[in-house]
Write a protein that holds these residues in place. Structure first.
Motif, PDB file in Angstrom:
ATOM      1  N   ASN A 347       7.781  -8.081   3.049  1.00 26.20           N
ATOM      2  CA  ASN A 347       6.231  -8.100   2.470  1.00 26.20           C
ATOM      3  C   ASN A 347       6.544  -7.727   0.999  1.00 26.20           C
ATOM      4  O   ASN A 347       5.541  -7.001   0.400  1.00 26.20           O
ATOM      5  CB  ASN A 347       5.706  -6.701   3.262  1.00 26.20           C
ATOM      6  CG  ASN A 347       5.174  -7.104   4.626  1.00 26.20           C
ATOM      7  OD1 ASN A 347       4.262  -7.824   4.756  1.00 26.20           O
ATOM      8  ND2 ASN A 347       5.885  -6.955   5.664  1.00 26.20           N
ATOM      9  N   LEU A 348       7.430  -7.925   0.290  1.00 23.87           N
ATOM     10  CA  LEU A 348       7.656  -7.541  -1.113  1.00 23.87           C
ATOM     11  C   LEU A 348       6.657  -8.302  -1.943  1.00 23.87           C
ATOM     12  O   LEU A 348       6.368  -7.542  -2.922  1.00 23.87           O
ATOM     13  CB  LEU A 348       9.239  -8.001  -1.424  1.00 23.87           C
ATOM     14  CG  LEU A 348      10.306  -7.172  -0.971  1.00 23.87           C
ATOM     15  CD1 LEU A 348      11.502  -7.668  -1.830  1.00 23.87           C
ATOM     16  CD2 LEU A 348      10.220  -5.702  -1.522  1.00 23.87           C
ATOM     17  N   TYR A 349       6.250  -9.440  -1.440  1.00 22.22           N
ATOM     18  CA  TYR A 349       5.320 -10.420  -2.406  1.00 22.22           C
ATOM     19  C   TYR A 349       3.996  -9.595  -2.651  1.00 22.22           C
ATOM     20  O   TYR A 349       3.288  -9.826  -3.372  1.00 22.22           O
ATOM     21  CB  TYR A 349       5.082 -11.740  -1.554  1.00 22.22           C
ATOM     22  CG  TYR A 349       4.532 -11.530  -0.335  1.00 22.22           C
ATOM     23  CD1 TYR A 349       3.022 -11.888  -0.460  1.00 22.22           C
ATOM     24  CD2 TYR A 349       5.095 -11.449   0.673  1.00 22.22           C
ATOM     25  CE1 TYR A 349       2.074 -11.873   0.906  1.00 22.22           C
ATOM     26  CE2 TYR A 349       4.251 -11.497   2.051  1.00 22.22           C
ATOM     27  CZ  TYR A 349       3.182 -11.698   2.140  1.00 22.22           C
ATOM     28  OH  TYR A 349       2.482 -11.516   3.238  1.00 22.22           O
ATOM     29  N   ARG A 350       3.557  -8.753  -1.415  1.00 19.94           N
ATOM     30  CA  ARG A 350       2.043  -8.157  -1.485  1.00 19.94           C
ATOM     31  C   ARG A 350       2.306  -6.611  -1.840  1.00 19.94           C
ATOM     32  O   ARG A 350       1.380  -5.937  -1.760  1.00 19.94           O
ATOM     33  CB  ARG A 350       1.366  -8.300  -0.163  1.00 19.94           C
ATOM     34  CG  ARG A 350       1.946  -7.888   0.972  1.00 19.94           C
ATOM     35  CD  ARG A 350       1.273  -7.948   2.061  1.00 19.94           C
ATOM     36  NE  ARG A 350       1.581  -7.363   3.378  1.00 19.94           N
ATOM     37  CZ  ARG A 350       1.099  -6.339   3.902  1.00 19.94           C
ATOM     38  NH1 ARG A 350       0.087  -5.710   3.180  1.00 19.94           N
ATOM     39  NH2 ARG A 350       1.543  -5.960   5.080  1.00 19.94           N
ATOM     40  N   PRO A 381       9.458  -1.524  -4.645  1.00 21.43           N
ATOM     41  CA  PRO A 381       9.656  -1.761  -3.194  1.00 21.43           C
ATOM     42  C   PRO A 381      11.043  -2.239  -2.966  1.00 21.43           C
ATOM     43  O   PRO A 381      11.416  -1.962  -1.799  1.00 21.43           O
ATOM     44  CB  PRO A 381       8.745  -2.843  -3.296  1.00 21.43           C
ATOM     45  CG  PRO A 381       7.774  -2.555  -4.240  1.00 21.43           C
ATOM     46  CD  PRO A 381       8.460  -1.767  -5.331  1.00 21.43           C
ATOM     47  N   GLN A 382      11.895  -2.903  -3.727  1.00 22.34           N
ATOM     48  CA  GLN A 382      13.080  -3.413  -3.678  1.00 22.34           C
ATOM     49  C   GLN A 382      13.867  -1.911  -3.197  1.00 22.34           C
ATOM     50  O   GLN A 382      14.849  -1.907  -2.400  1.00 22.34           O
ATOM     51  CB  GLN A 382      13.593  -4.022  -4.761  1.00 22.34           C
ATOM     52  CG  GLN A 382      13.076  -5.344  -4.940  1.00 22.34           C
ATOM     53  CD  GLN A 382      11.837  -5.341  -5.687  1.00 22.34           C
ATOM     54  OE1 GLN A 382      11.218  -4.293  -6.093  1.00 22.34           O
ATOM     55  NE2 GLN A 382      11.230  -6.348  -6.228  1.00 22.34           N
TER      56      GLN A 382
END
Length: 582
Positions: A347-350, A381-382
């Protein structure tokens, strides 16, 4: 019971023919309150000034002596070795013994000294006097802080204790009988009255007087008729005559197979639950009565420090094992951190920096339920994903090491349990010293630094013989257990209780095939010298010695074995004593 004055008189009457003129060859002090005089003619005279068991007797029990004799023992050796016993006296009916000795000093001059044994409970003492009656030394020094009326210190003149205000059957017979005829108040118990008015009589004998007069041990004077009062007076008269004529009989009382009391005359007050038995001599009776309780008391005193140290270490190891198990249980939840890392990565994209919670669908479960994943708002997030993967790998690695640590802690706890078991059965000073050295080698006790090097004595295992004559060896410590197994013939048989701490037992077959009785007797000894001593149906594994292995780095006494069989036996103290080789 404590040795009362009349019983002490009986003991001295028995000792005089054997001791008068005897020469003292050696002086030993096996325990703090015990002095043993080795007399020519292979006699061992025990003088015990302990609070619970003061007495004098000839003994056949061999007692271990400390590697370094106490100062009091060394002083007695200086003054008494080579001395001859001139007399043994007892002041009236007092619990005291005075041994008069003819000694030779360092200048070759002959002098007289006295050794005084005071058998008075917690005030018991052993005092050495010179020819002028001055105190040379005493086992327990008594200063003014301990007693304002009677001090016992080197250099002071010795004085006998102040006699109690009671009548003596020996020196005041007429007054004693007259008082017995008058008796006490109607509500007064006969046995209590006897103890309050007469010296030299024990509670056991006082109850016997009451029982023979009124047929009850707690009878009161008001319940006695004239005939019974006459019987009470007759008891006093018979006892006085027996004391004057030195007419005694060694009597020991047994209950449930254990000695509970002893005296110098027949006893009728007990029922069938108590066995009244006579012995050939008072010394034999005293050895029999005090042997077991003396060994228990010595073992408790010698092993108290070691037992405390091992118990503390065992409890600490048990707590450590529990904490490790708690940490290990936490490692079993590590998959949760991997799941969080996977879902964050998916879900990194959002996701945006600074979020505290991620609401994500768990596509690893049917129906893809939504779960909340906590996030660190200070991380990207990473970085949150990397943090969860790192925690997963940390717990995965910890699982392997925790498993090893738990096994090691459990092994250490089991080893300490085995040491406690050995301590519970240790009796001699050599056994305690061996266990102490073992604990020092395993770093559970600090090694003594400096000072005189400790003398190591030969340390033999317990030795037994089966009914058919085969020898059985029983280890006294974990180190000796290892030595027995290592030195045994590969064809000998090894025995140990199953999953129960105990001694290693070796049945020496000498190339022969042991019978079923041999195996059962050896298994019984293995059960007897284990934590299951008081149990029944104890499982005992046995196998040839060649199948017993010592793992590398294992603690003393720890072995593995295979190709074994199991016998179920019940420990028997009587059989163990029968098989024991002294």
């Amino acid at each position: 019971m404590p040795l009362d004055a009349i019983c002490l008189r009986a003991v001295l009457h028995e000792l005089r023919p054997q001791l008068i003129g005897a020469r003292i060859d050696k002086v030993q002090q096996p325990a703090r309150d015990q002095i043993v005089l080795l007399l020519r003619g292979n006699l061992r005279l025990l003088l015990n000034a302990g609070a619970n068991q003061p007495r004098i007797q000839l003994t056949n029990i061999l007692r271990d002596n400390p590697a370094q004799p106490p100062m009091f023992c060394m002083l007695l050796r200086k003054h008494l070795v080579g001395a001859r016993v001139l007399s043994i006296e007892q002041p009236d009916l007092e619990r005291m013994v005075i041994l008069t000795l003819q000694c030779t000093d360092e200048f070759g001059e002959i002098s007289r000294k006295q050794l005084v044994l005071e058998c008075m409970g917690r005030r018991s003492n052993l005092v050495l006097l010179d020819a002028q009656g001055r105190i040379v030394e005493c086992l327990r020094r008594v200063d003014a802080d301990l007693s304002a009326t009677r001090q016992l210190l080197p250099g002071l003149f010795y004085h006998l204790p102040t006699p109690l205000d009671k009548l003596s059957l020996l020196s005041q017979e007429e007054d004693s009988l007259a008082l017995a005829q008058r008796g006490g108040d109607a509500e007064q118990a006969v046995d209590k009255w006897v103890l309050d008015h007469y010296t030299g009589i024990s509670p056991l004998i006082a109850r016997e007087f009451a029982f023979r007069a009124g047929h009850e041990t707690d009878v009161r004077f008001g319940a006695l008729n004239d005939a019974q009062r006459g019987a009470l007076v007759q008891e006093f008269s018979d006892t006085a005559n027996a004391v004057k004529e030195d007419n005694y009989m060694p009597v020991i009382l047994y209950r449930d197979g254990k000695p509970v009391d002893f005296t110098y005359r027949s006893i009728a007050q007990y029922g069938a639950e108590t066995q009244v038995e006579t012995r050939e001599s008072f010394s034999q009776m005293l050895d029999e009565f005090y042997d077991a309780r003396e060994r228990q008391e010595l073992s408790a005193r010698r092993g108290r420090e070691l037992t405390h140290a091992v118990t503390v270490a065992r409890d600490r190891m048990a707590r450590k094992a529990e904490n490790l198990k708690h940490d290990y249980a936490a490692t079993q939840k590590r998959d949760e951190f991997r799941l969080r890392g996977d879902l964050i990565t998916a879900n990194l994209y959002r996701m945006k920096s600074g979020e505290k919670v991620l609401h994500a669908e768990n596509y690893y479960e049917d129906g893809c339920p939504t779960i909340d994943i906590p996030l660190d708002p200070l991380l990207s997030p990473q970085q949150n994903a990397a943090k969860n993967y790192k925690q997963y790998n940390k717990l995965k690695t910890a699982e392997f090491h925790l498993r090893e640590q738990i096994e090691k802690a459990e092994n250490e706890r089991a080893y300490l349990e085995s040491v406690l078991q050995e301590l519970s059965q240790a009796e001699t000073e050599q056994e305690f010293n061996e266990i102490r050295r073992e604990l020092q080698e395993t770093n559970y006790l600090k090694k003594s630094s400096g000072g005189k090097k400790e003398l190591k004595r030969a340390f033999a295992p317990r030795t037994f013989k089966t009914s058919s004559g085969l020898e059985v060896l029983v280890g006294r410590s974990n180190v000796q257990n290892d030595q027995l197994t290592k030195k045994a013939d590969k064809r000998d048989y090894w025995f140990h209780t199953q999953h129960i701490h105990g001694s290693h037992v070796i049945l020496r077959c000498a190339g022969l095939t042991p019978s079923g009785d041999d195996l059962r007797e050896a298994a019984m000894l293995a059960a007897y010298f284990s934590q299951a001593k008081e149990s029944s149906g104890v499982p005992v594994d046995y196998c040839p010695v060649k199948f017993v292995k010592k793992p590398a780095g294992a603690r003393p006494g720890m072995v593995t074995y295979d190709n074994y069989r199991t016998l179920y036996v019940t420990p028997e103290e009587g059989l163990a004593k029968k098989l024991f080789l002294r």
